[in-house]
Scaffold this motif. Structure first.
Motif, PDB file in Angstrom:
ATOM      1  N   LYS A  51       0.611  -1.863   0.117  1.00  0.00           N
ATOM      2  CA  LYS A  51      -0.217  -0.301   0.217  1.00  0.00           C
ATOM      3  C   LYS A  51       0.765   1.240   0.064  1.00  0.00           C
ATOM      4  O   LYS A  51       0.762   2.035  -0.955  1.00  0.00           O
TER       5      LYS A  51
ATOM      6  N   LEU B 292       1.885   2.280  -3.409  1.00  0.00           N
ATOM      7  CA  LEU B 292       0.595   2.836  -4.105  1.00  0.00           C
ATOM      8  C   LEU B 292       0.225   4.294  -2.931  1.00  0.00           C
ATOM      9  O   LEU B 292      -0.013   5.373  -4.654  1.00  0.00           O
ATOM     10  N   ILE B 293       0.491   4.560  -2.135  1.00  0.00           N
ATOM     11  CA  ILE B 293      -0.002   5.709  -1.928  1.00  0.00           C
ATOM     12  C   ILE B 293       1.685   7.316  -2.008  1.00  0.00           C
ATOM     13  O   ILE B 293       1.234   7.833  -2.974  1.00  0.00           O
TER      14      ILE B 293
ATOM     15  N   ALA C 236       2.816   6.447  -5.423  1.00  0.00           N
ATOM     16  CA  ALA C 236       2.695   6.771  -6.505  1.00  0.00           C
ATOM     17  C   ALA C 236       1.421   7.833  -7.530  1.00  0.00           C
ATOM     18  O   ALA C 236       1.367   8.771  -7.980  1.00  0.00           O
ATOM     19  N   GLN C 237       0.544   7.563  -6.188  1.00  0.00           N
ATOM     20  CA  GLN C 237      -0.351   8.580  -6.420  1.00  0.00           C
ATOM     21  C   GLN C 237       0.029  10.135  -6.069  1.00  0.00           C
ATOM     22  O   GLN C 237      -0.981  10.968  -6.899  1.00  0.00           O
ATOM     23  N   LEU C 238       0.744   9.704  -5.161  1.00  0.00           N
ATOM     24  CA  LEU C 238       1.591  11.501  -4.669  1.00  0.00           C
ATOM     25  C   LEU C 238       2.057  11.836  -5.482  1.00  0.00           C
ATOM     26  O   LEU C 238       2.070  13.002  -5.869  1.00  0.00           O
TER      27      LEU C 238
ATOM     28  N   THR D 254      -0.121  14.340   6.287  1.00  0.00           N
ATOM     29  CA  THR D 254       0.630  14.186   4.369  1.00  0.00           C
ATOM     30  C   THR D 254       0.750  16.283   4.443  1.00  0.00           C
ATOM     31  O   THR D 254       0.073  16.407   3.969  1.00  0.00           O
TER      32      THR D 254
END
Length: 375
Positions: free
Chosen positions: A153, A156-157, A159-161, A311
């Motif tokens: 996970k 994936l976080i 990659a999203q950010l 974040t």
């Protein structure tokens, strides 16, 4: 007839109730493991709605042979063994039947009230985070199974950010270079992160103070980041670096991070604050648009600037400190956690499905809390 009644009376009752920790979606018993426990001779009783957050409906539990109970207190008062994910609050522990067994991620020494409540009820507590790290214990190792989900996970976080693609792309508008991803820490979470980032097409490096992890990182398609400082010690454990070695390592890491797009940091030591690896100056020196996902946020973070649960933007560098990432993959994380619990609980059941403690078994003797005096 009397013998049959005695046997029935000895049948163990295993219970589980809905998790109350904020954001916790996992369960310690799934329909799959309920079915196995019933087959082993146990009675399984759960609170209604136990698995809804993990996408496990009550009907699936009933089909597996579990009995539904309307309230948590009623389950806790009846159960000989209580299975949980997060440690129950002291008030819930007070509802557990005196002398019962409590199994899960309990961390009794992290909260004085919790530890006192466990002892006051005379519970036989098995905090599975205390499980010896042996080959035989791997099927019960909750730290490893949940770290795998967290590492997945975390990438994936990241990659999203990230404001970039992870893979290299050749398009009519030109070639897009792949993102450079550095995974810090080559434990279970770190290795899963290496594998996941590689699958997404990134250019992946892995760093760990233990040089023997090179082979593991490279086997997953990553490149081992060698800073020229070895912490190899005796028996496969890392030794403490001298002040000079640490300063050299930090300087070389700082220089390297200037060319990195994404860092996923996973270095953690059970029961201790996370080591500070990424200084504020290192983070400041990274390129604008870079991302740091600090998987060690729950124990203080590997980055000095990490704010657990937040974040933030630091001069164009995004720093994320996600908490309880395994819960975000609640379905598969629960499958693994529940199997870990089932494998451990199986050690507590005899062939008739009755409760039995073999204190000569090191997995029981070294996991139980408080520790038992040697006989």
């Amino acid at each position: 007839m009397a013998e049959a009644s005695a046997g029935a009376a000895a049948k163990v009752v295993i219970g589980s109730v809905r998790e109350t920790a904020p954001g916790e979606r996992r369960v310690a018993l799934t329909p799959e493991t309920c079915k196995k426990l019933v087959a082993a001779g146990a009675t399984v009783r759960i609170e209604r709605g136990l698995g809804l957050a993990a996408h496990q409906p009550d009907s699936a539990y009933v089909d597996a042979g579990a009995e539904l109970v309307d309230t948590a207190d009623a389950v806790l008062a009846q159960a000989d063994i209580v299975a949980c994910v997060q440690p129950p609050p002291a008030a819930a522990i007070a509802s557990i039947k005196s002398g019962a067994v409590l199994v899960g991620m309990l961390q009794p020494q992290a909260d004085a009230a919790r530890g006192e409540a466990i002892q006051a009820r005379g519970l036989v507590a098995f905090p599975l985070e205390r499980l010896p790290r042996t080959t035989r214990a791997q099927a019960m190792d909750i730290l490893s199974s949940q770290a795998g989900m967290a590492g997945y996970k975390a990438v994936l976080i990241a990659a999203q950010l990230a404001p970039k693609f992870f893979p290299m792309l050749t398009t009519a508008a030109g070639t897009i270079r792949p993102s450079k991803v550095l995974i810090i820490g080559a434990g279970v979470a770190g290795l899963q992160a290496v594998a996941t980032a590689k699958r997404l097409g990134a250019q992946v490096e892995g760093f760990d103070v233990r040089p023997e992890t090179r082979e593991q990182i490279e086997s997953l398609g990553g490149k081992f980041l060698d800073l020229g400082v070895s912490a190899a010690g005796e028996g496969g454990y890392a030794r403490q670096l001298t002040d000079e070695e640490r300063a050299l390592q930090q300087q070389r890491l700082a220089d390297h991070l200037k060319g990195v797009d994404v860092i996923v940091s996973t270095a953690a030591v059970p029961g201790r604050p996370a080591p500070k690896i990424i200084s504020a100056a290192m983070a400041t020196g990274m390129k604008p648009g870079s991302v740091i996902v600090d998987l060690a946020a729950e124990t203080g973070g590997n980055c000095e600037l990490t704010r657990p649960g937040e974040t933030i933007d630091h001069g164009g560098v995004t720093i994320a400190g996600p908490l309880n990432l395994a819960s975000s993959g609640a379905m598969h994380a629960s499958d693994m956690f529940a199997r870990n619990v089932f494998n451990f609980v199986s050690l507590l059941l005899d062939k008739q499905g009755a409760l039995h403690f073999d204190w000569n078994d090191e997995l029981l003797a070294k996991t139980v809390w408080p520790e038992r005096a040697a006989s």
